[in-house]
Write an enzyme that holds these catalytic residues in place. Structure first.
Site, mmCIF file in Angstrom:
data_model
loop_
_atom_site.group_PDB
_atom_site.id
_atom_site.type_symbol
_atom_site.label_atom_id
_atom_site.label_comp_id
_atom_site.label_asym_id
_atom_site.label_seq_id
_atom_site.Cartn_x
_atom_site.Cartn_y
_atom_site.Cartn_z
ATOM 1 N N HIS A 175 -15.648 -8.860 2.441
ATOM 2 C CA HIS A 175 -14.052 -10.004 2.568
ATOM 3 C C HIS A 175 -14.270 -11.299 1.455
ATOM 4 O O HIS A 175 -13.682 -11.879 1.511
ATOM 5 C CB HIS A 175 -14.161 -9.621 4.003
ATOM 6 C CG HIS A 175 -13.590 -7.712 4.353
ATOM 7 N ND1 HIS A 175 -13.746 -7.556 5.395
ATOM 8 C CD2 HIS A 175 -12.437 -7.913 3.559
ATOM 9 C CE1 HIS A 175 -13.552 -6.567 5.063
ATOM 10 N NE2 HIS A 175 -12.449 -7.284 4.545
ATOM 11 N N MET A 201 -5.823 -7.057 8.334
ATOM 12 C CA MET A 201 -4.721 -6.263 9.300
ATOM 13 C C MET A 201 -5.601 -4.934 9.849
ATOM 14 O O MET A 201 -6.557 -4.604 9.274
ATOM 15 C CB MET A 201 -2.822 -6.027 9.379
ATOM 16 C CG MET A 201 -2.735 -7.294 9.514
ATOM 17 S SD MET A 201 -1.153 -6.664 8.660
ATOM 18 C CE MET A 201 -0.926 -6.688 6.990
ATOM 19 N N SER A 248 9.327 -45.214 -20.613
ATOM 20 C CA SER A 248 8.635 -44.621 -20.151
ATOM 21 C C SER A 248 8.763 -44.407 -18.889
ATOM 22 O O SER A 248 8.212 -46.169 -18.526
ATOM 23 C CB SER A 248 6.795 -44.623 -21.035
ATOM 24 O OG SER A 248 5.934 -44.125 -20.175
ATOM 25 N N TYR A 288 8.118 -36.079 -23.947
ATOM 26 C CA TYR A 288 6.677 -35.342 -23.615
ATOM 27 C C TYR A 288 6.099 -36.221 -21.714
ATOM 28 O O TYR A 288 7.225 -36.757 -21.121
ATOM 29 C CB TYR A 288 5.905 -36.416 -24.425
ATOM 30 C CG TYR A 288 5.834 -38.191 -24.182
ATOM 31 C CD1 TYR A 288 4.871 -38.567 -23.084
ATOM 32 C CD2 TYR A 288 6.840 -38.416 -24.880
ATOM 33 C CE1 TYR A 288 4.998 -40.286 -22.989
ATOM 34 C CE2 TYR A 288 7.464 -40.280 -24.430
ATOM 35 C CZ TYR A 288 6.003 -40.902 -24.128
ATOM 36 O OH TYR A 288 5.822 -42.052 -23.115
ATOM 37 N N ARG A 344 0.497 -50.004 -23.137
ATOM 38 C CA ARG A 344 0.519 -51.209 -22.886
ATOM 39 C C ARG A 344 0.548 -52.468 -22.982
ATOM 40 O O ARG A 344 -0.511 -52.994 -22.880
ATOM 41 C CB ARG A 344 1.082 -50.597 -21.487
ATOM 42 C CG ARG A 344 2.524 -51.356 -20.898
ATOM 43 C CD ARG A 344 1.945 -50.736 -19.062
ATOM 44 N NE ARG A 344 0.426 -51.463 -18.268
ATOM 45 C CZ ARG A 344 0.484 -50.513 -17.136
ATOM 46 N NH1 ARG A 344 1.566 -50.044 -16.326
ATOM 47 N NH2 ARG A 344 -1.008 -50.739 -16.521
ATOM 48 N N ARG A 393 -3.901 -1.667 -5.586
ATOM 49 C CA ARG A 393 -3.278 -2.974 -6.156
ATOM 50 C C ARG A 393 -4.005 -3.788 -6.966
ATOM 51 O O ARG A 393 -4.001 -3.722 -7.266
ATOM 52 C CB ARG A 393 -2.854 -3.025 -4.027
ATOM 53 C CG ARG A 393 -3.967 -3.622 -4.318
ATOM 54 C CD ARG A 393 -5.019 -4.430 -2.251
ATOM 55 N NE ARG A 393 -5.655 -4.932 -2.725
ATOM 56 C CZ ARG A 393 -6.640 -4.298 -1.312
ATOM 57 N NH1 ARG A 393 -5.660 -4.627 0.094
ATOM 58 N NH2 ARG A 393 -7.986 -5.015 -0.643
ATOM 59 N N CYS A 418 4.247 -41.948 -17.703
ATOM 60 C CA CYS A 418 3.346 -41.817 -17.319
ATOM 61 C C CYS A 418 3.106 -41.997 -15.966
ATOM 62 O O CYS A 418 2.331 -43.165 -16.174
ATOM 63 C CB CYS A 418 2.799 -43.253 -18.374
ATOM 64 S SG CYS A 418 3.591 -44.797 -17.806
ATOM 65 N N LYS A 427 0.495 -1.515 -0.105
ATOM 66 C CA LYS A 427 -0.100 -0.312 0.013
ATOM 67 C C LYS A 427 1.180 1.068 -0.351
ATOM 68 O O LYS A 427 0.513 2.043 -1.184
ATOM 69 C CB LYS A 427 -0.856 -0.026 0.923
ATOM 70 C CG LYS A 427 -1.060 0.904 1.314
ATOM 71 C CD LYS A 427 -2.563 1.094 2.338
ATOM 72 C CE LYS A 427 -3.421 0.504 2.560
ATOM 73 N NZ LYS A 427 -4.289 -0.200 3.636
ATOM 74 N N GLY A 457 -7.999 -6.999 4.574
ATOM 75 C CA GLY A 457 -8.973 -6.918 6.500
ATOM 76 C C GLY A 457 -8.446 -7.880 7.278
ATOM 77 O O GLY A 457 -8.759 -7.878 7.846
ATOM 78 N N ARG A 496 -3.148 2.695 8.558
ATOM 79 C CA ARG A 496 -3.318 1.424 7.880
ATOM 80 C C ARG A 496 -2.181 0.391 8.218
ATOM 81 O O ARG A 496 -1.338 1.174 7.759
ATOM 82 C CB ARG A 496 -3.925 2.246 6.795
ATOM 83 C CG ARG A 496 -5.008 3.463 6.344
ATOM 84 C CD ARG A 496 -4.743 4.245 4.611
ATOM 85 N NE ARG A 496 -6.154 4.545 4.973
ATOM 86 C CZ ARG A 496 -7.504 4.039 4.102
ATOM 87 N NH1 ARG A 496 -7.401 2.800 4.126
ATOM 88 N NH2 ARG A 496 -8.466 4.896 5.150
ATOM 89 N N ASP A 523 4.978 -47.197 -9.461
ATOM 90 C CA ASP A 523 6.123 -48.433 -9.404
ATOM 91 C C ASP A 523 7.817 -48.178 -9.625
ATOM 92 O O ASP A 523 7.819 -48.067 -8.339
ATOM 93 C CB ASP A 523 6.152 -49.628 -10.458
ATOM 94 C CG ASP A 523 4.832 -50.251 -10.193
ATOM 95 O OD1 ASP A 523 4.776 -50.679 -9.341
ATOM 96 O OD2 ASP A 523 3.669 -50.063 -11.202
HETATM 97 C C1 PEP Z 1 3.462 -46.847 -13.418
HETATM 98 O O1 PEP Z 1 3.615 -48.021 -12.559
HETATM 99 O O2 PEP Z 1 3.520 -45.653 -13.046
HETATM 100 C C2 PEP Z 1 2.070 -46.766 -14.273
HETATM 101 C C3 PEP Z 1 2.590 -45.882 -15.361
HETATM 102 O O3 PEP Z 1 1.861 -48.144 -14.052
HETATM 103 P P1 PEP Z 1 0.585 -48.507 -13.345
HETATM 104 O O4 PEP Z 1 0.287 -47.340 -12.945
HETATM 105 O O5 PEP Z 1 -0.496 -49.241 -14.465
HETATM 106 O O6 PEP Z 1 1.172 -49.968 -12.492
HETATM 107 MG MG MG Z 2 3.727 -49.803 -13.581
#
Ligand code: PEP
Ligand code: MG
Length: 916
Positions: free
Chosen positions: A470, A114, A803, A891, A649, A347, A871, A34, A112, A103, A808
């Site tokens: 508020h 303080m 991947s 990715y 998979r 602000r 994944c 402020k 609000g 203030r 796991d």
């Molecule tokens: C993992 O293990 O990260 C995976 C994607 O396989 P799942 O969760 O099916 O075991």
């Molecule tokens: Mg797995």
């Protein structure tokens, strides 16, 4: 210490900048948001009442031993003299008194949370002087009674009710409904009554010494930094405790000096929708807190143009000047005193996620900020909020037909919320935290002390207050759906119930709120997923995010590695998921868990027959029955993702997961035996024996993944045939399928060497049968066992892509069961600070991440163009996405619903680490 500068005047912002190394963020740290912005506005030539700021450093010094640091008060008194000179008034002077406000103002706005005291400088003498000066006795006594009231509650710690009760009683005796109906004499009388309240509650008189008033108010503001509500708010917003608050001593200007005066608050754009239009409210002949408190009905800002046209025009010009200066939507407070406009605050405005995104995109299109800034400004949480479930119109119209519409109010913060009603913040928090209930907090209005309840609630409903109350501001900031000012609702705190149109809702009853429309419904309404398609600005923003990630050179890596940013793919098992993923911007499927298809009603019996069969022929027969189903599934996936890679998979879980549970079967068999039922008993016993024979003590480490493929290759052979028959069919129909076959749970390269060539032979065979000469495909593996990561160099000789199955991999690296850890110890670990975060949600960079790094580097040493993705669930988590960006992933793959969040997170990472 004595020569340290503790106080900065309104025209000393350059000095403050020099003192803080010309870093504006640090100036904000020193003077508070402020104070810094008031001084900045003064420098811009915007009319600001003369003021000075006592720094946050002084607050921190004060907090240490509850004494002003040496020299601070002298500097404040010297600054007061300068303010006197600038205004031509004198603090405590009987003939021409200067009145000031005291203030609070921390680096980050804490609306609000303080304290603030207005009208300091009034006493019995100066009040007389003010009356002579203004000729307005009513105004002066109104200001005086407000000072006693605020000073009493904020500085002296008297409850607000002590004053409110007297006020309400007094109004009743005078037959007045609202404060404005009280006359000058009434207010004079009320002032005396308030003085009696102070004497009664504290045993001493309201201080007549104006310097004493100022000193005590300053201390109170410093102390409010460590008040409960300020601390709660800091916890919720991650504001550090050591910042401290500054104190701004600002010349009072009065909006309650007649109908050429007024006061208001405004946002330079709509904080709910982001529309480019000044959005605000004001009151003529009123003081600031009247607007915020929602006691009188405010006017929309547009109408000020016809009432006070000059001030209105100047105000609009200032709004656009401030937006241009700060490059962001501003939340401003202003007062008009006898036609003259004064700006009291600016602000960056708090806003909904929807508004944030629209404003960022619009400002980039207007050239106020760059596209990169627009991307950086929007948080992944905000995108997530926009994609949160909503009530669809059909659900609501059915509810209306059923007579479940209850009330409506101001749509203060969007989103749908369903929960049980509680009428105070403590109960709401307790029910949510300890009893794990979905809670809707209902209050007449919320005060800053209610924040903990709001944070615990799914939604907030108030019967009073407006769009800038508020409740509204705080709910918007935290993305809590909120409806305010539902005035038809009468809350009875004694009976702990509310009533509207004779319908009573008791504590614990369910209601549903639509914060986007301001509608309240009785009972539980079904929630539906939000649609991205309708969110034009979000789509634009995400397209910009994709452009950032698509830029070659945004990452610097060795030859063969990706030099653009991350792509976002999705985990999708069915064509409809793939379609959603694609609509949400996914550029591939990173994981199709094929076994999910086995669980469908028509297929499970066939799968079970296959598992229970004693002979290869029996198994093959069942698998041949499954093949057309799988082929059709895959065709649907390839069509939905035409032109993009689809990673399928092969079967992963242990087979017993497809069979009934051992305990259940045993119980059934025993019951049948006891009852003497023979029909079907033999078959049940056989099934039980098979299930028992498959029992493993540690199935997650048992016969699953690639091991199962090696022990029973027929299943994956069928799957590969189905994948490539589907791909060939789609290609023959003119599509461009890009199948990638993923083998799960590899731990040793020899496993791959055993199974992969067998499967590749099937591919060749199918393509030959189908007459398809070329088809883009790959074989790769999941890296989800530490040994696979450590021997990635060898594995990449066979696998064309990796991947990371970080679910796991986290389980195996920590040795924590992914199915049980949260329930048994992990939550405690996080609460005790043993682990900073749940490693199943946010990638553990030091351990699991280290293995991933080794895998990427060693894998690419063998195969520089190795495609790398993730994944596990971490693929949708912003911090983990950032890590994957740094690691060199091609990715990340996540649930279709997380794809928009992941696209933004990928762009954030790319911008944060872009080579300079
Ligand atoms: C993992 O293990 O990260 C995976 C994607 O396989 P799942 O969760 O099916 O075991
Ligand atoms: Mg797995």
């Amino acid at each position: 210490m004595a020569d340290k500068k503790w106080v900065f005047l309104f025209d000393e912002v350059d000095q403050a900048e020099a003192y803080m190394g010309n870093n504006w963020e640090n100036v904000r740290g020193l003077l508070g948001g402020k104070g810094a912005n008031l001084a900045d506005m003064a420098r811009l030539g915007v009319p600001v009442p003369p003021f000075f700021t006592i720094t946050t450093e002084a607050c921190n010094a004060y907090s240490a031993d509850k004494h002003f640091p040496e020299g601070m008060w002298d500097q404040a008194m010297a600054a007061l003299k300068k303010v006197e000179a600038a205004t031509g008034k004198k603090f405590g002077d009987v003939n021409n008194p200067l009145l000031v406000s005291c203030r609070s103002g921390a680096k980050f706005s804490m609306p609000g949370m303080m304290d603030t005291v207005l009208n300091i400088g009034l006493n019995d003498q100066t009040a007389g002087g003010m009356i002579k000066l203004t000729g307005n006795e009513r105004f002066v006594y109104d200001a005086y009674r407000r000072l006693i009231q605020m000073f009493g509650s904020v500085v002296l710690g008297i409850t607000e009710e002590a004053f409110e009760d007297v006020l309400n009683e007094f109004k009743k005796s005078k037959g007045a409904k609202v404060d404005t109906e009280l006359k000058a004499d009434d207010l004079k009388e009320l002032t005396e009554k308030f003085k009696v309240v102070v004497r009664r509650e504290k045993g001493f008189d309201f201080p007549q010494d104006v310097f004493e008033q100022l000193r005590l108010a300053t201390e109170a503001v410093f102390n409010s930094w460590n008040g409960k509500r300020a601390i709660d708010y800091r916890r919720a917003t991650n504001i550090p405790d050591d910042l401290g608050t500054a104190v701004n001593i600002v010349t009072m200007v009065f909006g309650n000096m007649g109908n050429d005066s007024g006061t208001g608050v405004a946002f330079t754009r709509d904080p709910q929708t982001g529309e480019r239009k000044v959005f605000g409210e004001y009151l003529l002949n009123a003081q600031g807190e009247d607007v915020v408190a929602g006691i009188r009905n405010t006017e929309e800002i547009d109408t000020l143009g016809s009432v006070l046209p000059e001030a209105y025009k100047q105000f609009m010009d200032i709004c656009s000047k401030l937006e241009k200066h700060y490059h962001d939507m501003q939340d401003v407070e202003f007062t008009i005193e006898r036609g003259k406009l004064w700006m009291l605050q600016t602000r960056n405005g708090k806003r909904t996620a929807l508004s944030q995104i629209k404003i960022a995109v619009d400002m980039a299109n207007e050239g106020l900020i760059t596209k990169d800034e627009a991307i950086s400004r929007v948080t992944t949480d905000q995108v997530d909020t926009l994609l949160h479930p909503q009530f669809d119109t059909k659900t609501k119209s059915t509810a209306k037909k059923e007579g479940r519409f209850y009330a409506s109010g101001v749509n203060a913060s969007p989103g749908a919320a369903v929960g049980q009603v509680y009428f105070d913040a403590d109960t709401a928090q307790r029910m949510a935290k300890e009893h794990k209930q979905d809670v809707i907090m209902v209050r007449p209005f919320t005060k800053p002390d209610d924040v903990h309840g709001m944070l615990a609630a799914k939604g907030v409903l108030t019967s009073e207050g407006g769009a800038t109350s508020h409740a509204a501001v705080v709910a918007r900031q935290f993305g809590v759906p909120c409806i305010v000012g539902a005035s038809i609702v009468h809350i009875d705190m004694d009976k702990r119930q509310m009533e509207a149109n004779d319908v009573v809702v008791k504590e614990g009853d369910w209601i549903s709120l639509d914060g986007g429309t301001g509608e309240v419904y009785l009972g539980k309404l079904a929630l539906t997923a939000a649609s991205l398609e309708e969110q034009k600005e979000l789509i634009t923003l995400l397209n910009w995010a994709d452009e950032v990630c698509a830029k070659p050179g945004i990452r610097k890596f060795p030859e063969g590695w990706p030099t653009r940013g991350l792509q976002v793919w999705a985990n999708a098992d069915y064509p409809k998921d793939a379609q959603r993923a694609r609509a949400y911007g996914a550029m591939g499927i990173g994981l199709c868990r094929t076994e999910h298809m086995f669980f469908e009603q028509t297929r499970l019996p066939i799968v079970q027959r296959m598992i229970l069969s004693d002979t290869t022929e029996g198994r093959t027969e069942a698998l041949n029955e499954l093949l057309p189903y799988q082929r059709a599934d895959f065709e649907g996936l390839f069509e939905a993702m035409d032109g993009y890679p689809v990673i399928i998979r092969l079967i992963d879980p242990p087979l017993h997961e497809f069979l009934p549970s051992e305990e259940g079967l045993l119980e059934e068999v025993i019951t049948m035996r006891v009852k003497g039922e023979t029909e079907g008993l033999a078959a049940k016993e056989k099934l039980l024996a098979s299930v028992q024979s498959m029992h493993e003590s540690n199935p997650m480490m048992g016969l699953r993944g690639i091991r199962l493929s090696i022990v029973m290759p027929e299943i994956v052979e069928m799957q590969v045939r189905a994948i490539f028959e589907a791909a060939a069919n789609v290609q023959l129909k003119g599509g461009t399928p890009k199948p990638e076959v993923m083998i799960p749970l590899t731990g040793h390269v020899n496993e791959l060497k055993w199974i992969q060539p067998r499967l590749e032979r099937i591919v060749k065979q199918v393509l030959e049968e189908k007459g398809v000469a070329t088809l883009h495909y790959k074989f790769g593996t999941m890296i989800e066992i530490p040994r696979a990561a450590l021997t990635a160099g060898e594995i990449a000789e066979v696998a064309e892509f990796f991947s990371f199955g970080t679910n796991d991999l986290t389980q195996m690296t920590f040795g924590y069961s992914r199915d049980d850890a949260e329930r048994t110890f992990l939550v405690q670990y996080i609460e005790k600070g043993i682990l900073p975060k749940n490693p199943f949600q946010e990638l553990d960079r030091d351990g699991v991440g280290r293995l991933m790094k080794i895998a990427v580097e060693d894998g690419r040493k063998t195969r520089p163009t190795l495609e790398v993705g993730i994944c596990g669930e971490h693929g949708g988590d912003p911090s983990s996405i950032e890590f994957c960006h740094l690691l060199g992933n091609n990715y990340v793959s996540c649930s279709p619903f997380r794809v928009p969040v992941a696209r933004l997170a990928a762009a954030h990472a790319a911008l944060k680490y872009a080579p300079k």
